[in-house]
Design a protein around this motif. Sequence first.
Motif, PDB file in Angstrom:
ATOM      1  N   GLU A  30     -12.143  -6.272  -1.696  1.00 44.11           N
ATOM      2  CA  GLU A  30     -11.264  -6.558  -0.821  1.00 44.11           C
ATOM      3  C   GLU A  30     -10.512  -4.979  -0.189  1.00 44.11           C
ATOM      4  OE1 GLU A  30      -8.581  -9.845  -0.844  1.00 44.11           O
ATOM      5  OE2 GLU A  30      -9.674 -10.335  -2.699  1.00 44.11           O
ATOM      6  N   THR A  31     -10.285  -4.921   0.936  1.00 46.52           N
ATOM      7  CA  THR A  31      -9.486  -3.819   1.294  1.00 46.52           C
ATOM      8  C   THR A  31      -8.036  -3.832   1.511  1.00 46.52           C
ATOM      9  OG1 THR A  31     -10.304  -4.270   3.547  1.00 46.52           O
ATOM     10  CG2 THR A  31     -11.720  -2.767   2.290  1.00 46.52           C
ATOM     11  N   ALA A  32      -7.623  -5.154   1.460  1.00 42.14           N
ATOM     12  CA  ALA A  32      -6.123  -5.306   1.636  1.00 42.14           C
ATOM     13  C   ALA A  32      -5.503  -5.021   0.641  1.00 42.14           C
ATOM     14  CB  ALA A  32      -5.870  -6.745   1.944  1.00 42.14           C
ATOM     15  N   PRO A  33      -4.126  -4.734   0.364  1.00 40.29           N
ATOM     16  CA  PRO A  33      -3.360  -4.446  -0.622  1.00 40.29           C
ATOM     17  C   PRO A  33      -3.203  -5.457  -1.557  1.00 40.29           C
ATOM     18  CG  PRO A  33      -2.065  -3.611   1.462  1.00 40.29           C
ATOM     19  CD  PRO A  33      -3.537  -4.510   1.937  1.00 40.29           C
ATOM     20  N   LEU A  34      -3.077  -4.959  -2.647  1.00 35.24           N
ATOM     21  CA  LEU A  34      -2.822  -6.213  -3.944  1.00 35.24           C
ATOM     22  C   LEU A  34      -1.663  -6.916  -3.608  1.00 35.24           C
ATOM     23  CD1 LEU A  34      -3.608  -4.173  -6.917  1.00 35.24           C
ATOM     24  CD2 LEU A  34      -5.082  -5.862  -5.964  1.00 35.24           C
ATOM     25  N   LYS A  35      -1.506  -8.232  -3.953  1.00 38.65           N
ATOM     26  CA  LYS A  35      -0.549  -9.085  -4.003  1.00 38.65           C
ATOM     27  C   LYS A  35       0.281  -8.741  -5.315  1.00 38.65           C
ATOM     28  CE  LYS A  35      -2.526 -12.255  -0.863  1.00 38.65           C
ATOM     29  NZ  LYS A  35      -3.135 -13.756  -0.662  1.00 38.65           N
ATOM     30  N   ILE A  36       1.452  -9.358  -5.353  1.00 46.60           N
ATOM     31  CA  ILE A  36       2.337  -9.006  -6.630  1.00 46.60           C
ATOM     32  C   ILE A  36       1.878  -9.777  -7.789  1.00 46.60           C
ATOM     33  CG2 ILE A  36       3.907 -11.041  -6.054  1.00 46.60           C
ATOM     34  CD1 ILE A  36       6.087  -9.123  -7.179  1.00 46.60           C
ATOM     35  N   GLY A  37       1.113 -11.076  -7.685  1.00 45.84           N
ATOM     36  CA  GLY A  37       0.505 -11.352  -8.797  1.00 45.84           C
ATOM     37  C   GLY A  37      -0.592 -10.672  -9.351  1.00 45.84           C
ATOM     38  N   ALA A  41      -1.073  -9.062 -13.157  1.00 48.73           N
ATOM     39  CA  ALA A  41      -2.162  -9.424 -13.779  1.00 48.73           C
ATOM     40  C   ALA A  41      -3.038  -7.895 -14.355  1.00 48.73           C
ATOM     41  CB  ALA A  41      -3.298 -10.259 -13.064  1.00 48.73           C
ATOM     42  N   ALA A  42      -3.062  -7.124 -13.443  1.00 46.68           N
ATOM     43  CA  ALA A  42      -3.655  -5.929 -13.665  1.00 46.68           C
ATOM     44  C   ALA A  42      -2.872  -5.038 -14.804  1.00 46.68           C
ATOM     45  CB  ALA A  42      -3.773  -5.015 -12.308  1.00 46.68           C
ATOM     46  N   LEU A  43      -1.627  -5.091 -14.871  1.00 48.36           N
ATOM     47  CA  LEU A  43      -1.014  -4.401 -15.808  1.00 48.36           C
ATOM     48  C   LEU A  43      -1.315  -5.075 -17.211  1.00 48.36           C
ATOM     49  CD1 LEU A  43       2.282  -3.980 -14.360  1.00 48.36           C
ATOM     50  CD2 LEU A  43       0.876  -2.221 -14.577  1.00 48.36           C
ATOM     51  N   THR A  44      -1.761  -6.211 -17.386  1.00 47.43           N
ATOM     52  CA  THR A  44      -2.006  -6.923 -18.481  1.00 47.43           C
ATOM     53  C   THR A  44      -3.742  -6.947 -18.944  1.00 47.43           C
ATOM     54  OG1 THR A  44      -2.188  -9.105 -17.662  1.00 47.43           O
ATOM     55  CG2 THR A  44       0.130  -8.388 -18.313  1.00 47.43           C
ATOM     56  N   ASP A  55      -0.560  -0.799  -2.332  1.00 44.32           N
ATOM     57  CA  ASP A  55      -0.486  -1.448  -3.667  1.00 44.32           C
ATOM     58  C   ASP A  55       1.202  -1.206  -4.221  1.00 44.32           C
ATOM     59  OD1 ASP A  55      -2.988  -2.243  -3.492  1.00 44.32           O
ATOM     60  OD2 ASP A  55      -3.916  -0.635  -4.737  1.00 44.32           O
ATOM     61  N   MET A  56       1.940  -1.938  -3.714  1.00 42.31           N
ATOM     62  CA  MET A  56       3.264  -1.626  -4.024  1.00 42.31           C
ATOM     63  C   MET A  56       3.717  -2.221  -5.449  1.00 42.31           C
ATOM     64  SD  MET A  56       4.195  -0.613  -1.125  1.00 42.31           S
ATOM     65  CE  MET A  56       6.191  -0.680  -1.120  1.00 42.31           C
ATOM     66  N   PHE A  57       3.602  -1.143  -6.429  1.00 40.65           N
ATOM     67  CA  PHE A  57       3.743  -1.437  -7.787  1.00 40.65           C
ATOM     68  C   PHE A  57       5.376  -1.196  -7.893  1.00 40.65           C
ATOM     69  CE2 PHE A  57      -0.625  -1.230  -8.541  1.00 40.65           C
ATOM     70  CZ  PHE A  57      -0.789  -2.032  -9.530  1.00 40.65           C
ATOM     71  N   SER A  58       6.115  -2.164  -7.533  1.00 37.34           N
ATOM     72  CA  SER A  58       7.653  -2.016  -7.219  1.00 37.34           C
ATOM     73  C   SER A  58       8.247  -2.186  -8.666  1.00 37.34           C
ATOM     74  CB  SER A  58       8.161  -3.215  -6.278  1.00 37.34           C
ATOM     75  OG  SER A  58       7.805  -4.412  -6.796  1.00 37.34           O
ATOM     76  N   ALA A  59       9.357  -2.065  -8.877  1.00 42.55           N
ATOM     77  CA  ALA A  59      10.381  -2.387  -9.935  1.00 42.55           C
ATOM     78  C   ALA A  59      10.084  -3.956 -10.347  1.00 42.55           C
ATOM     79  CB  ALA A  59      11.649  -2.122  -9.849  1.00 42.55           C
ATOM     80  N   GLU A  60       9.868  -4.641  -9.432  1.00 43.72           N
ATOM     81  CA  GLU A  60       9.546  -6.321  -9.615  1.00 43.72           C
ATOM     82  C   GLU A  60       8.291  -6.487 -10.207  1.00 43.72           C
ATOM     83  OE1 GLU A  60       9.464 -10.529  -7.377  1.00 43.72           O
ATOM     84  OE2 GLU A  60      10.003  -8.733  -6.099  1.00 43.72           O
ATOM     85  N   VAL A  61       7.397  -5.574 -10.203  1.00 42.63           N
ATOM     86  CA  VAL A  61       5.898  -5.792 -10.751  1.00 42.63           C
ATOM     87  C   VAL A  61       6.097  -5.603 -12.210  1.00 42.63           C
ATOM     88  CG1 VAL A  61       3.675  -4.917 -10.887  1.00 42.63           C
ATOM     89  CG2 VAL A  61       4.782  -5.246  -8.747  1.00 42.63           C
TER      90      VAL A  61
END
Length: 319
Positions: A30-37, A41-44, A55-61
């Motif tokens: 996909e070419t759309a940005p990642l969703k928060i979920g 998941a990618a971090l784990t 790809d908004m890797f915010s503090a919430e992520v």
Amino acid sequence: MSRVYLTRPLPDAVLARAYELFDEVEVREETAPLKIGQMRAALTLYDGVLPTLGDMFSAEVFRDAECPRCKVLANFGVGYNHIDVAAAKVAGVMVTNTPGAVTDATADIAMTLILMSARRAGEGERLVRSGQWAGWHPTQMLGLHVTGKTVGIIGMGRIGQAIAQRCHHGFGMKVMYYNRSEKDLPFDAARADTLHDLAAGADIVVVAVPGGADTHHLIGADLFAAMKPSAHFINIARGDVVDEATLIAALEAGQLAGAGLDVYEHEPKVPDALRSMENVTLLPHLGTAALEVREAMGLMAVENLRAALNGETPPNLIA
């Protein structure tokens, strides 16, 4: 066992290098940005992630990411304002970027927009395509002659300097700039004390600052009010550096002659007002869109991944 995640399709040469270096490579089609979920998941699930703009890797992520499997976010791009670097550091995740690879290509797009806006190229191209062009005449679509004019550059980092060099050496333009520090440049350039001074003195204003909290809405009504009615405004930085509503208001009021934009405040949404204006040139974020440039960016990001996952300091470590 190294497992990495590439959040967008990338050039074949970049994919080949990733497959060569890592045990397992997952490429998101996909070419759309990642969703928060998906980001959580990618971090784990992965040892390293190669994200990019959107790809908004915010503090919430990172909030619940204690000792995540992911050790590095190897950003595809020089700008990293979509990543909360401080939160990543607390979570033990390194962040890298791809400086240098994007400089010339982005400066070239700035020159494209300068020329298209000043010489009304987009408007002219639309006229020809419409079938309504009646032929050449002496007062047809008169624009701004760029050669010898004054360019005002906001932000004099790598990209700002590359734009200045092209303007000075290629078009004999006088260079003004606004920057936090004085720059030692190999050509004459005047540093403006304020944004107002730069706007008032320039025939073309180009924004080339990094994105982030420090530059959010740096450009607004005051700058546009200070510009000459004959001047053109160019943005190749980040969309939210500009208060887009004030740009639209300034254009509608005739405070400036035209604008050339490669980025937008709420990208990919572009206001109808901008799309309807003949004196506005709009590009779809083409700053680095050349195959060899995207290959260089990707290979740099992959090398950052490799170094981080091998216990080395990545060559382009931010934090």
